[in-house]
Write a protein that holds these residues in place. Structure first.
Motif, PDB file in Angstrom:
ATOM      1  N   ARG A   1      19.983  68.399 -34.184  1.00 37.49           N
ATOM      2  CA  ARG A   1      19.003  69.494 -34.130  1.00 37.49           C
ATOM      3  C   ARG A   1      19.657  70.874 -34.250  1.00 37.49           C
ATOM      4  O   ARG A   1      18.960  71.856 -34.483  1.00 37.49           O
ATOM      5  CB  ARG A   1      18.214  69.395 -32.823  1.00 37.49           C
ATOM      6  N   ARG A   2      20.960  70.943 -34.066  1.00 37.09           N
ATOM      7  CA  ARG A   2      21.671  72.217 -34.226  1.00 37.09           C
ATOM      8  C   ARG A   2      22.930  72.011 -35.087  1.00 37.09           C
ATOM      9  O   ARG A   2      24.028  72.393 -34.707  1.00 37.09           O
ATOM     10  CB  ARG A   2      22.107  72.764 -32.864  1.00 37.09           C
ATOM     11  N   PRO A   3      22.800  71.442 -36.253  1.00 39.81           N
ATOM     12  CA  PRO A   3      24.011  71.155 -37.049  1.00 39.81           C
ATOM     13  C   PRO A   3      24.791  72.412 -37.418  1.00 39.81           C
ATOM     14  O   PRO A   3      26.012  72.365 -37.581  1.00 39.81           O
ATOM     15  CB  PRO A   3      23.462  70.444 -38.288  1.00 39.81           C
ATOM     16  N   GLU A   4      24.082  73.556 -37.523  1.00 42.28           N
ATOM     17  CA  GLU A   4      24.767  74.793 -37.880  1.00 42.28           C
ATOM     18  C   GLU A   4      25.675  75.299 -36.762  1.00 42.28           C
ATOM     19  O   GLU A   4      26.550  76.143 -37.007  1.00 42.28           O
ATOM     20  CB  GLU A   4      23.728  75.868 -38.245  1.00 42.28           C
ATOM     21  N   ARG A   5      25.504  74.790 -35.539  1.00 44.88           N
ATOM     22  CA  ARG A   5      26.327  75.235 -34.414  1.00 44.88           C
ATOM     23  C   ARG A   5      27.490  74.298 -34.129  1.00 44.88           C
ATOM     24  O   ARG A   5      28.324  74.578 -33.272  1.00 44.88           O
ATOM     25  CB  ARG A   5      25.462  75.333 -33.142  1.00 44.88           C
ATOM     26  N   VAL A   6      27.565  73.173 -34.827  1.00 43.63           N
ATOM     27  CA  VAL A   6      28.556  72.148 -34.504  1.00 43.63           C
ATOM     28  C   VAL A   6      29.564  72.029 -35.639  1.00 43.63           C
ATOM     29  O   VAL A   6      29.188  71.796 -36.792  1.00 43.63           O
ATOM     30  CB  VAL A   6      27.871  70.793 -34.251  1.00 43.63           C
ATOM     31  N   SER A   7      30.819  72.213 -35.312  1.00 39.19           N
ATOM     32  CA  SER A   7      31.861  72.087 -36.343  1.00 39.19           C
ATOM     33  C   SER A   7      32.374  70.665 -36.481  1.00 39.19           C
ATOM     34  O   SER A   7      32.879  70.282 -37.544  1.00 39.19           O
ATOM     35  CB  SER A   7      33.025  73.026 -36.028  1.00 39.19           C
ATOM     36  N   ARG A   8      32.251  69.855 -35.421  1.00 46.11           N
ATOM     37  CA  ARG A   8      32.733  68.464 -35.483  1.00 46.11           C
ATOM     38  C   ARG A   8      32.149  67.684 -34.317  1.00 46.11           C
ATOM     39  O   ARG A   8      31.944  68.230 -33.227  1.00 46.11           O
ATOM     40  CB  ARG A   8      34.263  68.409 -35.443  1.00 46.11           C
ATOM     41  N   VAL A   9      31.900  66.406 -34.554  1.00 41.71           N
ATOM     42  CA  VAL A   9      31.506  65.469 -33.510  1.00 41.71           C
ATOM     43  C   VAL A   9      32.665  64.493 -33.305  1.00 41.71           C
ATOM     44  O   VAL A   9      33.193  63.942 -34.277  1.00 41.71           O
ATOM     45  CB  VAL A   9      30.228  64.697 -33.887  1.00 41.71           C
ATOM     46  N   VAL A  10      33.061  64.297 -32.049  1.00 46.76           N
ATOM     47  CA  VAL A  10      34.163  63.379 -31.733  1.00 46.76           C
ATOM     48  C   VAL A  10      33.620  62.220 -30.901  1.00 46.76           C
ATOM     49  O   VAL A  10      32.979  62.426 -29.865  1.00 46.76           O
ATOM     50  CB  VAL A  10      35.296  64.087 -30.974  1.00 46.76           C
ATOM     51  N   TYR A  11      33.870  61.015 -31.376  1.00 46.89           N
ATOM     52  CA  TYR A  11      33.471  59.782 -30.695  1.00 46.89           C
ATOM     53  C   TYR A  11      34.682  59.261 -29.922  1.00 46.89           C
ATOM     54  O   TYR A  11      35.700  58.910 -30.531  1.00 46.89           O
ATOM     55  CB  TYR A  11      33.067  58.711 -31.694  1.00 46.89           C
ATOM     56  N   VAL A  12      34.589  59.189 -28.614  1.00 45.98           N
ATOM     57  CA  VAL A  12      35.682  58.649 -27.799  1.00 45.98           C
ATOM     58  C   VAL A  12      35.245  57.309 -27.218  1.00 45.98           C
ATOM     59  O   VAL A  12      34.302  57.255 -26.422  1.00 45.98           O
ATOM     60  CB  VAL A  12      36.072  59.620 -26.668  1.00 45.98           C
ATOM     61  N   ALA A  13      35.894  56.238 -27.639  1.00 42.10           N
ATOM     62  CA  ALA A  13      35.534  54.889 -27.169  1.00 42.10           C
ATOM     63  C   ALA A  13      34.021  54.703 -27.228  1.00 42.10           C
ATOM     64  O   ALA A  13      33.390  54.260 -26.280  1.00 42.10           O
ATOM     65  CB  ALA A  13      36.050  54.654 -25.755  1.00 42.10           C
ATOM     66  N   ALA A  14      33.438  55.068 -28.361  1.00 49.26           N
ATOM     67  CA  ALA A  14      31.981  55.066 -28.514  1.00 49.26           C
ATOM     68  C   ALA A  14      31.582  54.229 -29.718  1.00 49.26           C
ATOM     69  O   ALA A  14      32.388  53.994 -30.634  1.00 49.26           O
ATOM     70  CB  ALA A  14      31.468  56.496 -28.684  1.00 49.26           C
TER      71      ALA A  14
END
Length: 488
Positions: free
Chosen positions: A81-94
């Motif tokens: 919903r806010r892709p313009e505010r997010v530079s990266r998504v990190v999945y940790v053991a997910a």
């Protein structure tokens, strides 16, 4: 400056990230460890709303959203919903949740999964060694485990049962997977799934997604906070291992079969092909069961690859009917469908007048090995032999959506005197290899006979990765062992 928003798994809060946050701040970055609403009525949408409000208040130009375990669900909902505010998504053991997936699909504790199907009360946190039901405690000190016990809080049921709603925007953002190899698959298995698995794994190829491995269990923020903080900083900088965009061919068809058996008549009926020997009278049959999951849109399908054509022709050249099959293992939740297809194929083969219905062998490959469970648990008298080649014999960590029925490690206790020929690759994926060793231990305990064919320098899928004398001899020995049992 980068702001790291740190969202933990079930039962936890911002305290889970204390050490990691301190190390990130020491480098001059912002860190926002999050404690999500623990009210019994809270749901996934509640948590997504909390992250959206936090995102809207952060002034740093770059925001990295970090989700651990369940935490990846609200992280993805907010990023979408806010892709313009997010530079990266990190999945940790997910996991890799998709639109419409509730988090309960990836809960490892089967008792909790069953309970959530009909009970909306909060899930009480595990205690002590029971944390293993939620992830490996490898690397956790006694003090860290005691800290989990002391600070854990009940998890609202709605956070695990509400479906994740995504438009696709989150999956277009740069992403990094932090794989904890003491808890689940490493990069090598992800590469295999990218090349042969369901379509969603294709999204992991290319420059958008990077990967890191940490040799620890499910809670790296407690077991190795320095290493995790370093990985997060490198991920924010765009570093990490990238997986090449896969070829359009099925992996089994990237090379030629290591033997060159002569062509034989091939007849196709529905899901099966019969490779017919030059022989009079009913002949024994070997049915080859491929692994997966396989994208249903992939061409060629398994039975048309050089791999299974090679096995089918080879069996026919030695006097048996070679049977190849396309079954419906298109996702980890499809094992029951695939098992139905295998059982139907067996009945179809046994009804063919060119087949001796009392001399049948089933040969399972790779993750198709889980489909052997039904036949091990209650082998019919006409099943003379099971064969398995670099099989998966218990669901590895992260495969919790596989139905509990498909556990050959447990099913072998019902095998009686059914004989198994098992080809073991010396350079197997570690998470697969451990299931083979567990199976062999269980078979030894109950006296189930197993003949092992070792390929010390063989990799998973070695039959089309360039033939060596060692690998050719292994295939010949395995086939000879199976046919000997069919002829006895």
């Amino acid at each position: 400056m980068t702001a790291f928003v740190l969202v933990g798994g079930p039962f936890t809060g911002g305290w889970l990230w204390d050490e990691v946050a301190g190390r990130l701040r020491a480098t001059g970055e912002e860190a926002w460890p999050v404690t999500l609403d623990g009210d019994p009525g809270a749901g996934l949408e509640t948590h997504a709303g909390e992250l959206l409000r936090l995102l809207d208040g952060i002034e740093a130009p770059q925001v990295v959203l970090v989700g651990h375990d369940y935490g990846i669900h609200p992280v993805l909902a907010a990023a979408d919903r806010r892709p313009e505010r997010v530079s990266r998504v990190v999945y940790v053991a997910a996991g890799l949740p998709q639109n419409g997936d509730p988090a309960v699909l990836l809960v490892r504790d089967e008792t909790v999964r069953n309970r959530l199907a009909h009970d909306d009360a909060p899930v009480p946190p595990p205690r002590g060694r029971a944390w293993e039901q939620w992830g490996s405690t490898d690397g956790l000190s006694a003090a860290a485990l005691a800290r989990l016990d002391r600070l854990a809080r009940p998890q609202p049921a709605g956070t695990l049962t509400e479906p994740l709603r995504l438009t696709g925007a989150a999956h277009r953002l740069p992403a990094t997977g932090v794989l904890c190899t003491g808890d689940g698959p490493g990069i090598d298995m992800v590469e295999m799934l990218v090349r042969s698995g369901p379509p969603q794994f294709r999204e992991l190829a290319g420059s958008r997604v990077s990967f890191f491995e940490l040799p620890t269990g499910h809670w790296p923020m407690l077991s190795c906070p320095d290493d995790l903080a370093e990985v997060l900083l490198r991920a924010a900088a765009g570093e990490g291992h990238h997986i090449d965009v896969p070829d359009e061919e099925c992996p089994e068809d990237l090379g030629t079969f290591l033997l060159d058996p002569p062509e034989v008549p091939r007849e196709r009926t529905g899901r099966i092909d019969l490779h017919l020997p030059a022989a009079d009278g009913p002949r024994p049959a070997v049915l080859f069961v491929h692994g997966g999951p396989i994208d249903p849109a992939r061409r060629p399908t398994p039975r048309d690859t050089s791999f299974y054509l090679g096995y089918g022709r080879y069996a026919a050249s030695l006097g048996a009917v070679g049977v190849t099959l396309d079954h419906r293992l298109h996702s980890l939740a499809d094992y029951a469908k695939a098992a139905e297809d295998v059982a139907e194929a067996v009945e179809q083969v046994r009804a063919d007048p060119r087949v001796d219905p009392d001399r049948i062998a089933l040969w399972f490959f790779s993750a198709g090995g889980l489909l052997s469970a039904d036949w091990l648990a209650a082998p019919p008298p006409w099943l003379r032999c099971l064969a398995m080649t670099y099989p998966v014999l218990a669901p590895p960590s992260g495969w919790e959506t596989v139905d509990a029925r498909f556990r050959p490690v447990a099913a072998v206790r019902g095998a009686g005197r059914l004989e198994t020929v098992l080809t073991r690759a010396g350079l197997e994926h570690p998470s697969f290899a451990v299931t083979v060793e567990r199976f062999l231990d269980a078979a030894d305990e109950c006296g189930a006979p197993v003949e092992i064919v070792d390929v010390p320098h063989g990799r998973h899928g070695f039959e089309t990765l360039g033939g060596t004398e060692e690998s050719r001899a292994a295939v010949e020995r395995a086939m000879t062992a199976v046919l000997r049992r069919l002829d006895s």
